[in-house]
Design a protein around this motif. Structure first.
Motif, PDB file in Angstrom:
ATOM      1  N   GLU A 466      28.059 103.833 -10.435  1.00  0.00           N
ATOM      2  CA  GLU A 466      28.914 102.961 -11.231  1.00  0.00           C
ATOM      3  C   GLU A 466      29.095 101.590 -10.587  1.00  0.00           C
ATOM      4  N   ARG A 467      28.643 101.453  -9.338  1.00  0.00           N
ATOM      5  CA  ARG A 467      28.920 100.238  -8.582  1.00  0.00           C
ATOM      6  C   ARG A 467      27.685  99.518  -8.058  1.00  0.00           C
ATOM      7  N   LEU A 468      26.570 100.230  -7.958  1.00  0.00           N
ATOM      8  CA  LEU A 468      25.384  99.651  -7.340  1.00  0.00           C
ATOM      9  C   LEU A 468      24.140  99.901  -8.185  1.00  0.00           C
ATOM     10  N   SER A 469      23.150  99.047  -8.012  1.00  0.00           N
ATOM     11  CA  SER A 469      21.847  99.265  -8.633  1.00  0.00           C
ATOM     12  C   SER A 469      21.207 100.510  -8.041  1.00  0.00           C
ATOM     13  N   PRO A 470      20.351 101.200  -8.794  1.00  0.00           N
ATOM     14  CA  PRO A 470      19.777 102.466  -8.312  1.00  0.00           C
ATOM     15  C   PRO A 470      19.090 102.369  -6.960  1.00  0.00           C
ATOM     16  N   TYR A 471      18.359 101.260  -6.685  1.00  0.00           N
ATOM     17  CA  TYR A 471      17.631 101.182  -5.418  1.00  0.00           C
ATOM     18  C   TYR A 471      18.546 101.006  -4.217  1.00  0.00           C
ATOM     19  N   LYS A 472      19.824 100.698  -4.437  1.00  0.00           N
ATOM     20  CA  LYS A 472      20.766 100.540  -3.338  1.00  0.00           C
ATOM     21  C   LYS A 472      21.461 101.847  -2.963  1.00  0.00           C
ATOM     22  N   ILE A 473      21.272 102.885  -3.740  1.00  0.00           N
ATOM     23  CA  ILE A 473      21.958 104.157  -3.503  1.00  0.00           C
ATOM     24  C   ILE A 473      21.187 104.964  -2.464  1.00  0.00           C
ATOM     25  N   PRO A 474      21.834 105.406  -1.389  1.00  0.00           N
ATOM     26  CA  PRO A 474      21.144 106.158  -0.331  1.00  0.00           C
ATOM     27  C   PRO A 474      20.459 107.408  -0.852  1.00  0.00           C
ATOM     28  N   ARG A 475      19.317 107.709  -0.248  1.00  0.00           N
ATOM     29  CA  ARG A 475      18.588 108.924  -0.578  1.00  0.00           C
ATOM     30  C   ARG A 475      19.234 110.138   0.081  1.00  0.00           C
ATOM     31  N   VAL A 476      19.787 109.927   1.290  1.00  0.00           N
ATOM     32  CA  VAL A 476      20.367 111.025   2.075  1.00  0.00           C
ATOM     33  C   VAL A 476      21.784 110.654   2.477  1.00  0.00           C
ATOM     34  N   PHE A 477      22.697 111.626   2.398  1.00  0.00           N
ATOM     35  CA  PHE A 477      24.082 111.461   2.827  1.00  0.00           C
ATOM     36  C   PHE A 477      24.361 112.477   3.929  1.00  0.00           C
ATOM     37  N   ASN A 478      24.777 111.995   5.095  1.00  0.00           N
ATOM     38  CA  ASN A 478      25.085 112.869   6.225  1.00  0.00           C
ATOM     39  C   ASN A 478      26.523 112.679   6.668  1.00  0.00           C
ATOM     40  N   ARG A 479      27.291 113.792   6.696  1.00  0.00           N
ATOM     41  CA  ARG A 479      28.672 113.716   7.190  1.00  0.00           C
ATOM     42  C   ARG A 479      28.696 114.020   8.675  1.00  0.00           C
ATOM     43  N   VAL A 480      29.485 113.251   9.417  1.00  0.00           N
ATOM     44  CA  VAL A 480      29.682 113.494  10.843  1.00  0.00           C
ATOM     45  C   VAL A 480      31.177 113.543  11.128  1.00  0.00           C
ATOM     46  N   ASP A 481      31.523 114.219  12.209  1.00  0.00           N
ATOM     47  CA  ASP A 481      32.938 114.276  12.582  1.00  0.00           C
ATOM     48  C   ASP A 481      33.455 112.906  12.984  1.00  0.00           C
ATOM     49  N   ALA A 482      32.609 112.144  13.698  1.00  0.00           N
ATOM     50  CA  ALA A 482      33.017 110.809  14.139  1.00  0.00           C
ATOM     51  C   ALA A 482      31.786 109.949  14.360  1.00  0.00           C
ATOM     52  N   LEU A 483      31.827 108.735  13.861  1.00  0.00           N
ATOM     53  CA  LEU A 483      30.746 107.783  14.103  1.00  0.00           C
ATOM     54  C   LEU A 483      30.830 107.276  15.544  1.00  0.00           C
ATOM     55  N   PRO A 484      29.698 107.018  16.180  1.00  0.00           N
ATOM     56  CA  PRO A 484      29.716 106.481  17.550  1.00  0.00           C
ATOM     57  C   PRO A 484      30.270 105.059  17.565  1.00  0.00           C
ATOM     58  N   ARG A 485      31.243 104.803  18.442  1.00  0.00           N
ATOM     59  CA  ARG A 485      31.898 103.503  18.464  1.00  0.00           C
ATOM     60  C   ARG A 485      32.030 102.964  19.882  1.00  0.00           C
ATOM     61  N   THR A 486      32.166 101.645  19.978  1.00  0.00           N
ATOM     62  CA  THR A 486      32.442 101.007  21.258  1.00  0.00           C
ATOM     63  C   THR A 486      33.929 101.137  21.553  1.00  0.00           C
ATOM     64  N   ALA A 487      34.324 100.667  22.718  1.00  0.00           N
ATOM     65  CA  ALA A 487      35.739 100.730  23.101  1.00  0.00           C
ATOM     66  C   ALA A 487      36.607  99.920  22.150  1.00  0.00           C
ATOM     67  N   SER A 488      36.011  98.889  21.557  1.00  0.00           N
ATOM     68  CA  SER A 488      36.773  98.056  20.627  1.00  0.00           C
ATOM     69  C   SER A 488      36.783  98.611  19.208  1.00  0.00           C
ATOM     70  N   GLY A 489      36.069  99.732  18.994  1.00  0.00           N
ATOM     71  CA  GLY A 489      36.063 100.370  17.694  1.00  0.00           C
ATOM     72  C   GLY A 489      34.894  99.998  16.805  1.00  0.00           C
ATOM     73  N   LYS A 490      33.962  99.172  17.295  1.00  0.00           N
ATOM     74  CA  LYS A 490      32.808  98.782  16.501  1.00  0.00           C
ATOM     75  C   LYS A 490      31.774  99.896  16.503  1.00  0.00           C
ATOM     76  N   VAL A 491      31.241 100.214  15.310  1.00  0.00           N
ATOM     77  CA  VAL A 491      30.239 101.276  15.205  1.00  0.00           C
ATOM     78  C   VAL A 491      28.947 100.841  15.883  1.00  0.00           C
ATOM     79  N   MET A 492      28.374 101.732  16.687  1.00  0.00           N
ATOM     80  CA  MET A 492      27.109 101.462  17.368  1.00  0.00           C
ATOM     81  C   MET A 492      25.975 102.012  16.507  1.00  0.00           C
TER      82      MET A 492
END
Length: 503
Positions: A466-492
């Motif tokens: 409903e929000r994006l063109s078809p080619y922008k929609i991910p082929r695979v969706f993976n859930r993780v408990d926590a994304l890897p982040r730096t000490a400042s909270g930025k995702v690595m």
């Protein structure tokens, strides 16, 4: 059954001065070669389904353009405004695009796959006053007319009083940016590509990429500048396109994934007329180029360009010094520098990698939504590359996060922003998912609010549709408990878990 659009008489001379030289040349072709094919629609069987002659095209462009001028002038508007144009690759699309340019408008081509939100955002950013939907289009294109986004507003200063094309360009952060190329820039790329590809009135240029995108615009302008016949396909059907290449086309501007798909259709084919094949959009892997050459008996060159610059180099595979890794030398009037990515005022020597900076007569006047990174009149592309002693450019990588998905440029930040609108998604990262040497899709890695199971893949895909063109929609969706982040909270991003270990 094939049909032909033609005019029984020679196109009448247009007395109004032509601001755009491409248009002037089309009108000239219409007077001198009225029965010559200008645009041909290729059907799903690979055969020509409909043809528009130069006489027919010139007559319609001149007539519709003059009508646009009269209507707008009758309202006393000094600036003719911007029109959105949504259409498939078709005769109708070219007719409207060229006529509105001749009428002095700015045209913002919109991909047919665009959603309501995307079209509305473009209309608002362009301050568009009008919209045309040609052929079969998504409901989003017509809904825009009723959501109040096309109300007259003063034009952006950079476009005021000027005709041209507004094209979407993916930036390094946020949503796609809008770049404005005026008619002088359009004339420059038309001349340069026609010259680099050695296009003549005898050529049949097969275009399968979307003509609403920068690469497609460059191809169509160059073909019509040269008086060639532009053969357009609304969809990329490998069997049909292979048949057309075998029997009809002389020049084939492609993208890497199309070359890979057509390699499997080659099987010893020897086209009767095909003389030039080249790709753009992303680097063509050497293996794929070699396999295509073996299957079809013709080498593949590479073109380099960007929405902000248009096409600026072309490596012609018929030249004695052809290097399949290179994208070629600069076209007429183009200056290319390799600069230090951290200190772009410092140029690097031949053979030393750095960021590619380009100045070109075909480049944009500017973005509608902010400044561009420039050094001494050269646009900082974000691409990494090397210039050799002969002035040939080889692209070696990218500084940007943009992902090439089937010839479309996708900004991960845009997909992430849309996915994070879901009430159960706490955070996410969208990364490239290589499928083959030329095919890349997207993978979304996300955290769920509260640590529960969260939405499943089907729900997330429906949410994004409903929000994006078809080619922008991910082929695979993976859930993780926590994304890897730096000490400042930025995702690595470089430490995302592998797909097989994601939950």
């Amino acid at each position: 059954m094939s049909t032909t659009r033609s005019t029984p008489q020679r196109a009448t001379k247009d007395d109004a001065p032509a601001e755009c030289e491409v248009i002037a040349r089309i009108l000239e072709h219409g007077r001198e070669r009225p029965d010559a094919p200008a645009v041909c629609e290729v059907g799903d069987d690979g055969r020509i389904a409909e043809t528009a002659t130069y006489g027919w095209l010139a007559e319609r462009v001149a007539g519709q353009g003059e009508c646009t001028r009269r209507v707008i002038d009758s309202h006393g508007q000094s600036d003719r405004g911007t029109k959105l144009l949504s259409a498939p690759n078709s005769i109708g699309y070219l007719r409207h695009l060229l006529a509105e340019l001749h009428g002095g408008l700015r045209v913002a081509p919109v991909a047919q796959s665009a959603t309501v939100d995307e079209v509305c955002a473009i209309a608002e950013a362009c301050r568009a006053r009008m919209m045309d939907a040609v052929g079969t289009v998504q409901a989003s294109s017509t809904k825009v007319l009723s959501v109040g986004k096309l109300a007259p507003r003063p034009p952006h200063e950079i476009t005021r009083g000027r005709a041209g094309i507004i094209l979407q360009s993916s930036g390094t952060t946020g949503r796609s940016r809008l770049a404005f190329r005026d008619v002088a820039a359009l004339d420059a790329v038309a001349r340069n590509v026609a010259e680099a590809a050695r296009l003549t009135p005898d050529d049949r240029v097969l275009a399968t990429m979307p003509l609403t995108h920068s690469y497609g615009v460059d191809v169509l302008l160059a073909a019509l500048w040269a008086g060639s016949a532009l053969h357009v396909a609304a969809r990329f059907e490998p069997v049909a396109i292979a048949a057309h290449l075998t029997e009809t086309a002389t020049v084939f501007p492609a993208v890497p994934f199309a070359i890979e798909a057509l390699t499997r259709q080659g099987s010893g084919r020897r086209p009767s007329r095909l003389r030039l094949v080249y790709t753009a959009g992303s680097t063509l892997p050497a293996r794929i180029g070699a396999e295509f050459a073996q299957a079809w008996g013709i080498a593949v060159g590479q073109l380099y360009g960007a929405t902000e610059l248009a096409s600026v180099t072309l490596a012609d595979p018929t030249e004695d010094e052809f290097d399949p890794r290179s994208v070629g030398r600069p076209m007429r009037g183009v200056s290319i520098r390799i600069v230090d990515p951290d200190e772009p005022t410092r140029q690097r020597d031949a053979g030393v990698e750095g960021e590619v900076a380009v100045r070109a007569p075909s480049m944009m006047s500017g973005y509608l939504d902010g400044e561009a990174g420039m050094i001494d009149g050269h646009f900082l592309t974000g691409d990494l590359g090397v210039l050799d002693e002969r002035g040939r450019l080889t692209i070696t990588g990218r500084r940007k996060l943009i992902v090439d998905v089937g010839g479309y440029k996708v900004n991960p930040a845009e997909v992430e922003a849309a996915l994070e609108m879901h009430p159960q998604i706490a955070a996410c990262v969208v990364a490239p998912l290589p499928v083959s040497d030329t095919v890349t899709r997207l993978r979304a890695v996300y955290e769920v609010r509260g640590g529960g199971e969260g939405p499943d893949e089907r729900e997330l895909r429906a949410f994004l549709r409903e929000r994006l063109s078809p080619y922008k929609i991910p082929r695979v969706f993976n859930r993780v408990d926590a994304l890897p982040r730096t000490a400042s909270g930025k995702v690595m991003r470089d430490r995302l878990p592998a797909a097989e270990v994601c939950r």
